[in-house]
Write a protein that holds these residues in place. Structure first.
Motif, PDB file in Angstrom:
ATOM      1  N   TYR A   1      38.845  36.468  42.654  1.00  0.00           N
ATOM      2  CA  TYR A   1      38.570  35.375  43.586  1.00  0.00           C
ATOM      3  C   TYR A   1      39.819  34.529  43.813  1.00  0.00           C
ATOM      4  N   VAL A   2      40.570  34.249  42.758  1.00  0.00           N
ATOM      5  CA  VAL A   2      41.795  33.465  42.895  1.00  0.00           C
ATOM      6  C   VAL A   2      42.795  34.212  43.781  1.00  0.00           C
ATOM      7  N   GLU A   3      42.903  35.515  43.614  1.00  0.00           N
ATOM      8  CA  GLU A   3      43.775  36.309  44.472  1.00  0.00           C
ATOM      9  C   GLU A   3      43.344  36.198  45.927  1.00  0.00           C
ATOM     10  N   TYR A   4      42.033  36.195  46.162  1.00  0.00           N
ATOM     11  CA  TYR A   4      41.529  36.098  47.529  1.00  0.00           C
ATOM     12  C   TYR A   4      41.916  34.771  48.166  1.00  0.00           C
ATOM     13  N   VAL A   5      41.728  33.680  47.445  1.00  0.00           N
ATOM     14  CA  VAL A   5      42.069  32.367  47.985  1.00  0.00           C
ATOM     15  C   VAL A   5      43.559  32.280  48.291  1.00  0.00           C
ATOM     16  N   LEU A   6      44.386  32.742  47.368  1.00  0.00           N
ATOM     17  CA  LEU A   6      45.826  32.728  47.586  1.00  0.00           C
ATOM     18  C   LEU A   6      46.213  33.613  48.769  1.00  0.00           C
ATOM     19  N   GLY A   7      45.559  34.768  48.892  1.00  0.00           N
ATOM     20  CA  GLY A   7      45.852  35.665  50.011  1.00  0.00           C
ATOM     21  C   GLY A   7      45.495  35.058  51.349  1.00  0.00           C
ATOM     22  N   CYS A   8      44.379  34.336  51.408  1.00  0.00           N
ATOM     23  CA  CYS A   8      43.975  33.679  52.661  1.00  0.00           C
ATOM     24  C   CYS A   8      45.007  32.644  53.085  1.00  0.00           C
ATOM     25  N   TRP A   9      45.473  31.840  52.132  1.00  0.00           N
ATOM     26  CA  TRP A   9      46.467  30.827  52.469  1.00  0.00           C
ATOM     27  C   TRP A   9      47.815  31.456  52.806  1.00  0.00           C
ATOM     28  N   LEU A  10      48.141  32.578  52.164  1.00  0.00           N
ATOM     29  CA  LEU A  10      49.391  33.246  52.513  1.00  0.00           C
ATOM     30  C   LEU A  10      49.339  33.774  53.940  1.00  0.00           C
ATOM     31  N   ARG A  11      48.203  34.315  54.354  1.00  0.00           N
ATOM     32  CA  ARG A  11      48.049  34.791  55.739  1.00  0.00           C
ATOM     33  C   ARG A  11      48.302  33.650  56.728  1.00  0.00           C
TER      34      ARG A  11
ATOM     35  N   GLU B   1      40.730  41.485  33.970  1.00  0.00           N
ATOM     36  CA  GLU B   1      41.165  40.129  33.660  1.00  0.00           C
ATOM     37  C   GLU B   1      42.227  40.163  32.559  1.00  0.00           C
ATOM     38  N   PRO B   2      43.229  39.301  32.667  1.00  0.00           N
ATOM     39  CA  PRO B   2      44.235  39.235  31.596  1.00  0.00           C
ATOM     40  C   PRO B   2      43.632  38.663  30.321  1.00  0.00           C
ATOM     41  N   ALA B   3      44.283  38.912  29.218  1.00  0.00           N
ATOM     42  CA  ALA B   3      43.780  38.406  27.932  1.00  0.00           C
ATOM     43  C   ALA B   3      43.703  36.887  27.939  1.00  0.00           C
ATOM     44  N   GLU B   4      44.706  36.234  28.518  1.00  0.00           N
ATOM     45  CA  GLU B   4      44.724  34.790  28.641  1.00  0.00           C
ATOM     46  C   GLU B   4      44.639  34.423  30.122  1.00  0.00           C
ATOM     47  N   PRO B   5      43.805  33.457  30.471  1.00  0.00           N
ATOM     48  CA  PRO B   5      43.674  33.090  31.890  1.00  0.00           C
ATOM     49  C   PRO B   5      44.950  32.466  32.441  1.00  0.00           C
ATOM     50  N   HIS B   6      45.230  32.736  33.699  1.00  0.00           N
ATOM     51  CA  HIS B   6      46.355  32.093  34.358  1.00  0.00           C
ATOM     52  C   HIS B   6      45.982  30.647  34.676  1.00  0.00           C
ATOM     53  N   PRO B   7      46.951  29.748  34.761  1.00  0.00           N
ATOM     54  CA  PRO B   7      46.644  28.330  34.984  1.00  0.00           C
ATOM     55  C   PRO B   7      45.753  28.074  36.191  1.00  0.00           C
ATOM     56  N   LEU B   8      45.962  28.809  37.280  1.00  0.00           N
ATOM     57  CA  LEU B   8      45.159  28.563  38.476  1.00  0.00           C
ATOM     58  C   LEU B   8      43.700  28.981  38.263  1.00  0.00           C
ATOM     59  N   GLN B   9      43.452  29.943  37.381  1.00  0.00           N
ATOM     60  CA  GLN B   9      42.077  30.310  37.070  1.00  0.00           C
ATOM     61  C   GLN B   9      41.350  29.158  36.385  1.00  0.00           C
ATOM     62  N   LEU B  10      42.069  28.389  35.599  1.00  0.00           N
ATOM     63  CA  LEU B  10      41.473  27.216  34.960  1.00  0.00           C
ATOM     64  C   LEU B  10      41.302  26.088  35.974  1.00  0.00           C
ATOM     65  N   THR B  11      42.243  25.964  36.898  1.00  0.00           N
ATOM     66  CA  THR B  11      42.122  24.941  37.938  1.00  0.00           C
ATOM     67  C   THR B  11      40.909  25.204  38.819  1.00  0.00           C
ATOM     68  N   PHE B  12      40.681  26.453  39.176  1.00  0.00           N
ATOM     69  CA  PHE B  12      39.573  26.825  40.058  1.00  0.00           C
ATOM     70  C   PHE B  12      38.228  26.853  39.340  1.00  0.00           C
TER      71      PHE B  12
ATOM     72  N   PHE C   1      33.004  32.480  44.638  1.00  0.00           N
ATOM     73  CA  PHE C   1      32.908  32.138  43.228  1.00  0.00           C
ATOM     74  C   PHE C   1      31.652  31.283  43.075  1.00  0.00           C
ATOM     75  N   LEU C   2      30.622  31.854  42.474  1.00  0.00           N
ATOM     76  CA  LEU C   2      29.306  31.212  42.443  1.00  0.00           C
ATOM     77  C   LEU C   2      29.215  30.084  41.418  1.00  0.00           C
ATOM     78  N   ARG C   3      29.979  30.202  40.349  1.00  0.00           N
ATOM     79  CA  ARG C   3      29.968  29.180  39.289  1.00  0.00           C
ATOM     80  C   ARG C   3      28.569  28.978  38.692  1.00  0.00           C
ATOM     81  N   ASP C   4      27.825  30.052  38.584  1.00  0.00           N
ATOM     82  CA  ASP C   4      26.477  29.954  37.989  1.00  0.00           C
ATOM     83  C   ASP C   4      26.266  30.991  36.888  1.00  0.00           C
ATOM     84  N   GLY C   5      27.343  31.576  36.396  1.00  0.00           N
ATOM     85  CA  GLY C   5      27.238  32.554  35.324  1.00  0.00           C
ATOM     86  C   GLY C   5      27.095  33.982  35.781  1.00  0.00           C
ATOM     87  N   ARG C   6      26.987  34.204  37.096  1.00  0.00           N
ATOM     88  CA  ARG C   6      26.805  35.571  37.599  1.00  0.00           C
ATOM     89  C   ARG C   6      28.119  36.252  37.970  1.00  0.00           C
TER      90      ARG C   6
END
Length: 343
Positions: free
Chosen positions: A212-222, A26-37, A196-201
Motif C-alpha cells: 500500500y505504501v508503494e502504491y501511494v508513493l507511486g501515485c504521487w510520483l506519477r 514484508e521486510p523484517a523491520e518496517p520502513h519509517p513510512l510504514q509506521l507513519t501510514f 489500507f483498511l486499518r481493521d486487521g484484515r
C-alpha cells in the motif's frame, strides 16, 4: 517426489508466498513510512505535504523526496517507479502550440488548462498500456480577464463551483497528450493493494502494508513526473499566457498556476527579463480518505473540458421525469473538483 510432474498436462501452481502471486514480502523491520501510514493522520499529513510542494511548483524537490522514500522498498511497483525517470515523460504535441497560435485568427489565448486523469471505465486487456488522459482547454480574455487578473483573483475564481470561463473555450485546433507514463499508470491502476483498511484484515500488524505504501508513493510520483513535463513545456508558453496544471481522480491530486515572471513596479525599468516560469501556490482542501472503498470516485472521462460542459448542459436540458425523483447534485467543473475535493 511428485509422480505427476512428468505428466504432459502437469501444470505448476505456485503457493501464495511465491513472489508476484498474492503475498507481499514484508521486510523484517518496517520502513519509517510504514509506521507513519499506520495512522490515518500520518498518511494525511504526508499526502498534504506532497500536494503543497507540487502546488508551489517544487516538482524536482518532490521527486527527490519520493525517490528517497521508495529506495528501501523492493516490491515490483517500487522497482517500476525507480526505473521511470522524469525525462521519459513528455507532453506530446506541445511543440505545435506556438505555430498554431501564430495562425489563429481569434482573440489571443491568455490561459491554458491541463489536467491529468484516468477514465473510470477502462477495459483491461493483457499487455495493453493505459496512458493517462490529458484534459486540455484554451481560453482568451473574452472568457475571463486572465491577462490582467492578479494571481489571487485568478485562484479565487478557480475555487468557484463554476468558474467564469466554463463553456467559453476557444475553438483552437490544438491537441496534446501525456506520454511516457503508460507503464507506471497501468501498474497503478491494476495494483492489488490500493487501500489500507486499518481493521486487521490487511494481514500485517504494527505497520502499514508495504504494498500500500508503494502504491501511494507511486501515485504521487506519477503526478510529480507529469508536473515536471508541464514545467518543461511551459517554456514555450505564448507571451502573456498563464497555465493551470493539475491532476484529478488519480489518488494524488494537486493544482498549480504557471506563468511567466512579471516584473515588479520597482523593476519595470530593468532591461533584462527572464522567461523562466514561476508558480503560484493554490490552496487545496486537505486529503480525505474514501469512505466507500468499492465506489468509483474518478471523474467522468472526456477528451476536453468543453465536452464535459456540453454534457452537463445536455443533462440540464433533459425533460423532467413523470415521477418526481431526487435530482442529482450538479457536476462540478474540472477546476472546481480539483480545488474542492471532498467538499
Amino acid at each position: 517426489m511428485n509422480m505427476y510432474r512428468g505428466h504432459p498436462q502437469h501444470v505448476f501452481i505456485p503457493d501464495a508466498h511465491a513472489s508476484g502471486v498474492r503475498s507481499y514480502r514484508e521486510p523484517a523491520e518496517p520502513h519509517p513510512l510504514q509506521l507513519t501510514f499506520l495512522e490515518e493522520e500520518g498518511e494525511r499529513g504526508f499526502c498534504n505535504r506532497i500536494a503543497n510542494l507540487l502546488s508551489a511548483g517544487n516538482a524536482a524537490a518532490t521527486e527527490a523526496m519520493l525517490r528517497e522514500e521508495l529506495a528501501p522498498f523492493e516490491g515490483s511497483l517500487a522497482s517500476l517507479c525507480k526505473a521511470t525517470s522524469a525525462d521519459q515523460v513528455t507532453i506530446d504535441g506541445w511543440d505545435d502550440l506556438l505555430p498554431i497560435l501564430a495562425e489563429w485568427e481569434g482573440p489571443p489565448v491568455t490561459a491554458i488548462t491541463l489536467g491529468l486523469t484516468n477514465p473510470p471505465d477502462l477495459v483491461f486487456e493483457a499487455g495493453q498500456l493505459h496512458e493517462p488522459e490529458l484534459l486540455l482547454g484554451l481560453y482568451s480574455d473574452e472568457a475571463f480577464p486572465f491577462s490582467t487578473a492578479c494571481a489571487d483573483g485568478l485562484l479565487e475564481e478557480c475555487s468557484q463551483d463554476v468558474p467564469a470561463w466554463v463553456g467559453k473555450e476557444e475553438d483552437v485546433e490544438f491537441y496534446c497528450s501525456a506520454a511516457g507514463l503508460g507503464e507506471l499508470n497501468t501498474a497503478l491502476i491494476g495494483h492489488k493493494h490500493r487501500h489500507f483498511l486499518r481493521d486487521g484484515r490487511d494481514g500485517v500488524e504494527g505497520r502499514a502494508p508495504g504494498g500500500y505504501v508503494e502504491y501511494v508513493l507511486g501515485c504521487w510520483l506519477r503526478s510529480t513526473l507529469f508536473l515536471q513535463a508541464v514545467q518543461r513545456a511551459s517554456r514555450q508558453l505564448p507571451a502573456g499566457c498563464r497555465l493551470v496544471a493539475g491532476a484529478v481522480g488519480v489518488n494524488a491530486d494537486f493544482v498549480a498556476l504557471i506563468e511567466a515572471k512579471r516584473p515588479r513596479a520597482s523593476a519595470a525599468r530593468k532591461a533584462a527579463k527572464t522567461n523562466e516560469p514561476q508558480f503560484a501556490t493554490l490552496t487545496v482542501k486537505p486529503w480525505v480518505p474514501r469512505e466507500d472503498l468499492d465506489a468509483i470516485t474518478n471523474p467522468p472521462a472526456g477528451a476536453t473540458l468543453r465536452q464535459r460542459v456540453l454534457q452537463g448542459e445536455a443533462e440540464q436540458a433533459a425533460p423532467p421525469a413523470a415521477v418526481a425523483e431526487q435530482e442529482p447534485a450538479p457536476r462540478r467543473g474540472w477546476l472546481a473538483r480539483l480545488l474542492r475535493l471532498g467538499r
